[in-house]
Design an enzyme around this catalytic site. Structure first.
Site, PDB file in Angstrom:
ATOM      1  N   GLY A  17       0.836  -1.214   0.000  1.00 30.37           N
ATOM      2  CA  GLY A  17       0.000   0.000   0.000  1.00 30.37           C
ATOM      3  C   GLY A  17       0.860   1.248   0.000  1.00 30.37           C
ATOM      4  O   GLY A  17       0.532   2.255   0.630  1.00 30.37           O
ATOM      5  N   LEU A  18       1.959   1.202  -0.730  1.00 34.66           N
ATOM      6  CA  LEU A  18       2.977   2.249  -0.618  1.00 34.66           C
ATOM      7  C   LEU A  18       2.811   3.401  -1.602  1.00 34.66           C
ATOM      8  O   LEU A  18       3.570   4.364  -1.547  1.00 34.66           O
ATOM      9  CB  LEU A  18       4.374   1.615  -0.796  1.00 34.66           C
ATOM     10  CG  LEU A  18       4.711   0.477   0.174  1.00 34.66           C
ATOM     11  CD1 LEU A  18       6.084  -0.121  -0.148  1.00 34.66           C
ATOM     12  CD2 LEU A  18       4.689   0.976   1.612  1.00 34.66           C
ATOM     13  N   SER A  19       1.844   3.299  -2.517  1.00 31.20           N
ATOM     14  CA  SER A  19       1.752   4.306  -3.578  1.00 31.20           C
ATOM     15  C   SER A  19       0.422   5.049  -3.583  1.00 31.20           C
ATOM     16  O   SER A  19      -0.555   4.586  -4.178  1.00 31.20           O
ATOM     17  CB  SER A  19       1.941   3.629  -4.947  1.00 31.20           C
ATOM     18  OG  SER A  19       3.248   3.158  -5.087  1.00 31.20           O
ATOM     19  N   GLY A  21      -2.389   7.399  -4.866  1.00 27.26           N
ATOM     20  CA  GLY A  21      -2.735   7.746  -6.248  1.00 27.26           C
ATOM     21  C   GLY A  21      -2.723   6.544  -7.169  1.00 27.26           C
ATOM     22  O   GLY A  21      -3.147   6.637  -8.314  1.00 27.26           O
ATOM     23  N   ALA A  24      -4.787   0.430  -7.261  1.00 26.23           N
ATOM     24  CA  ALA A  24      -4.583  -0.995  -6.957  1.00 26.23           C
ATOM     25  C   ALA A  24      -3.691  -1.145  -5.729  1.00 26.23           C
ATOM     26  O   ALA A  24      -3.964  -1.960  -4.838  1.00 26.23           O
ATOM     27  CB  ALA A  24      -3.955  -1.704  -8.155  1.00 26.23           C
ATOM     28  N   GLU A 171      10.155   9.681 -13.402  1.00 27.29           N
ATOM     29  CA  GLU A 171       9.631   8.311 -13.261  1.00 27.29           C
ATOM     30  C   GLU A 171       9.986   7.437 -14.456  1.00 27.29           C
ATOM     31  O   GLU A 171       9.364   6.389 -14.688  1.00 27.29           O
ATOM     32  CB  GLU A 171       8.112   8.369 -13.067  1.00 27.29           C
ATOM     33  CG  GLU A 171       7.670   9.138 -11.831  1.00 27.29           C
ATOM     34  CD  GLU A 171       7.583   8.271 -10.576  1.00 27.29           C
ATOM     35  OE1 GLU A 171       7.117   7.139 -10.658  1.00 27.29           O
ATOM     36  OE2 GLU A 171       8.009   8.747  -9.505  1.00 27.29           O
ATOM     37  N   HIS A 243       0.821   7.161 -13.878  1.00 30.41           N
ATOM     38  CA  HIS A 243       1.804   7.302 -14.959  1.00 30.41           C
ATOM     39  C   HIS A 243       1.037   7.392 -16.276  1.00 30.41           C
ATOM     40  O   HIS A 243      -0.054   6.825 -16.413  1.00 30.41           O
ATOM     41  CB  HIS A 243       2.734   6.073 -15.040  1.00 30.41           C
ATOM     42  CG  HIS A 243       3.695   5.947 -13.911  1.00 30.41           C
ATOM     43  ND1 HIS A 243       3.945   4.746 -13.265  1.00 30.41           N
ATOM     44  CD2 HIS A 243       4.491   6.854 -13.307  1.00 30.41           C
ATOM     45  CE1 HIS A 243       4.845   4.930 -12.320  1.00 30.41           C
ATOM     46  NE2 HIS A 243       5.188   6.206 -12.318  1.00 30.41           N
ATOM     47  N   CYS A 357       4.236  -1.902 -17.653  1.00 34.37           N
ATOM     48  CA  CYS A 357       5.044  -1.440 -16.507  1.00 34.37           C
ATOM     49  C   CYS A 357       6.233  -2.346 -16.262  1.00 34.37           C
ATOM     50  O   CYS A 357       7.249  -1.919 -15.727  1.00 34.37           O
ATOM     51  CB  CYS A 357       4.218  -1.454 -15.230  1.00 34.37           C
ATOM     52  SG  CYS A 357       2.763  -0.431 -15.272  1.00 34.37           S
TER      53      CYS A 357
HETATM   54  O1  SUG Z   1       5.153   3.163  -8.719  1.00 33.70           O
HETATM   55  N1  SUG Z   1       3.465   0.325  -7.547  1.00 33.70           N
HETATM   56  C1  SUG Z   1       4.184   0.986  -8.609  1.00 33.70           C
HETATM   57  C2  SUG Z   1       3.583   0.624  -9.937  1.00 33.70           C
HETATM   58  C3  SUG Z   1       4.419   1.083 -11.082  1.00 33.70           C
HETATM   59  C4  SUG Z   1       3.728   0.920 -12.389  1.00 33.70           C
HETATM   60  N2  SUG Z   1       4.559   1.325 -13.448  1.00 33.70           N
HETATM   61  C5  SUG Z   1       4.139   1.907 -14.597  1.00 33.70           C
HETATM   62  N3  SUG Z   1       2.949   2.449 -14.695  1.00 33.70           N
HETATM   63  N4  SUG Z   1       4.966   1.979 -15.565  1.00 33.70           N
HETATM   64  C6  SUG Z   1       4.154   2.501  -8.412  1.00 33.70           C
HETATM   65  O2  SUG Z   1       3.123   3.016  -7.962  1.00 33.70           O
HETATM   66  C7  SUG Z   1       3.064  -0.422  -5.280  1.00 33.70           C
HETATM   67  C8  SUG Z   1       3.865  -0.985  -4.161  1.00 33.70           C
HETATM   68  C9  SUG Z   1       3.046  -1.382  -2.964  1.00 33.70           C
HETATM   69  O3  SUG Z   1       1.987  -0.791  -2.702  1.00 33.70           O
HETATM   70  O4  SUG Z   1       3.502  -2.291  -2.240  1.00 33.70           O
HETATM   71  C10 SUG Z   1       3.949   0.259  -6.328  1.00 33.70           C
HETATM   72  O5  SUG Z   1       5.011   0.742  -6.010  1.00 33.70           O
END
Ligand code: SUG
Length: 436
Positions: A17-19, A21, A24, A171, A243, A357
């Site tokens: 749950g680190l991101s 915006g 998922a 990014e 992104h 991704c």
């Molecule tokens: O940066 N998710 C990544 C997903 C990256 C997707 N990349 C592209 N769209 N190209 C991010 O948000 C989730 C990690 C977590 O919640 O444990 C995460 O980092």
């Protein structure tokens, strides 16, 4: 040709749950993860791409948990003591240190190929990923890894990441497209904000990660000859497209894009056509597929591949039905792609990462391909060995509460040590006496 450089999660793959915006990531915060299945799904995608006749390579995982990060935050003692103390005092920091987000290699760098750069070098500009703590710690080791793999200084330049300041937040290739038309190639850089952005122009719910100043710096470092900058539509960011590659895809002269992907989209497309010549555009209306449905299905995060038998859409299984499927079927009947395949990437999708991704594209000619560290280029035999390695070395499941287990440090090192032998990479990681 275009080399697909795919990432793999490591043995401590979690749903942290680190991101913010990233819908998922938020929805799956704390869910039990399945590192073995996650890695297997990534390998299955690599096999699918190879079967299409496209060169495929693997980018090794970074070492996790990142004990040096925890030491820098003041924890001391043996590696095990560091992990135990950090887990007791700041479990969130341990999640950052353990995340496998590096698997999403579209974010690891931006590539300006030799054919498009003023000095005819192939430039790789690693992304600083400063927007999020668990991702920003990727930049240093990933840069050193890319230097190890793209070591031929006559062909490749692996730059330092941009300085880790907010106005240069970068990014990587998730916000970049190389468009190739009959009149030439052009690089489209997409940003969410600039230092000059008025508050009303910014997304209201979620952060804009990529700054225009960063995109401009990357284009400069890469000596890109033809560039176009565009701003991501704030409505797309607010709908969960953190992104640009969540609302736009492309390969060669084809662009698949949601109608609300970019600000001033018609002008941006016109400018690309002015530079590249006529392009084949599939612009999907809000009526046909809403931004919300686009983010849920991840249709635009499909991998578009230029194969010997035509353009293939490698789409996430989440877009195999409903309105996303209807879009795919329509485009296929119109000849926009020759073929579609659906791929199950459930564990990666739970962190907001679809097919696109998971890969960094590196356009190369034959001699350029031969100059990349050969061990990472996959064939069927190597892929089978990687599958056996994953089955041997990755746990079946992992909860956030397991991250305090110091046994994971050794498990990860053993796994990575074995991997460097399978891929013939010599001493790569610091625990082996290498640089990464
Ligand atoms: O940066 N998710 C990544 C997903 C990256 C997707 N990349 C592209 N769209 N190209 C991010 O948000 C989730 C990690 C977590 O919640 O444990 C995460 O980092």
């Amino acid at each position: 040709m275009e080399l697909q450089l795919d990432g793999l999660p490591g043995p401590t793959n979690i749903h942290g749950g680190l991101s913010p915006g990233n819908l998922a990531s938020q929805a799956n915060a704390g869910a039990k993860a399945h590192p073995r299945a996650a890695a297997r799904q990534c390998l299955a995608k690599m096999r699918a791409v190879m079967a299409l006749g496209v060169p495929q390579a693997v980018l090794p995982p970074l070492e996790r948990p990142d004990i040096s990060f925890l030491r820098a935050a003041g924890f001391a003692g043996t590696d095990a003591e560091v992990l135990v103390a950090a887990s007791r005092e700041d479990a969130q920091l341990v999640r950052h240190a353990s995340s496998s987000a590096f698997m999403w290699t579209a974010n690891c760098a931006t590539v300006i190929p030799a054919a498009d750069s003023a000095d005819h070098f192939c430039h790789l500009v690693p992304a600083n990923l400063t927007s999020l703590p668990h991702r920003s710690i990727e930049a240093g080791p990933r840069t050193r890894m890319l230097r190890h793999l793209f070591a031929d200084g006559e062909r490749f330049v692996v730059h330092d990441p941009l300085p880790a300041v907010s106005v240069l937040a970068d990014e990587g290739a998730a916000n970049h497209h190389r468009v190739q038309g009959p009149a030439g190639a052009c690089h489209l850089f997409v940003h969410g904000r600039t230092t000059a952005s008025a508050a009303a122009d910014l997304p209201q719910r979620f952060p804009a990660r990529q700054w225009q100043e960063a995109s401009a710096a990357v284009a400069r470092l890469g000596r890109a000859r033809a560039i176009v900058h565009a701003r991501q539509h704030p409505a797309a960011i607010d709908a969960g497209a953190f992104h640009n590659d969540v609302v736009m895809a492309g390969v060669a002269d084809r662009i698949l894009v949601h109608e609300r992907a970019l600000v001033d989209q018609p002008q941006v497309i016109a400018e690309l056509e002015r530079r590249c010549g006529t392009l084949r555009l599939a612009e999907i209306s809000e009526l046909e597929l809403s931004l919300e449905q686009a983010v849920r299905s991840y249709l635009f995060n499909s991998q578009m591949l230029d194969t010997p038998t035509g353009i293939v859409l490698l789409a996430p299984a989440e877009s195999a039905d409903g309105p996303a499927r209807a879009v795919i079927d329509r485009l296929k009947s119109e000849g926009f792609f020759a073929r579609t395949e659906f791929i199950d990437l459930r564990e990666s999708m739970m962190g907001g990462g679809g097919p696109a991704c998971l890969r960094l594209r590196v356009p190369l000619d034959e001699s350029g391909l031969a100059a990349v560290a050969g061990g990472i280029i996959l064939d069927e035999d190597k892929l089978r060995r990687l599958e056996q390695w994953v089955d041997r070395r990755y746990r079946r499941d992992l909860a956030l509460s397991d991250l305090r287990d110091p046994a994971l440090i050794g498990e990860c090192r053993t796994a990575l040590d074995e991997l460097t032998r399978i891929l013939d990479l010599g001493k790569l990681y610091r625990f082996q006496g290498g640089s990464v």
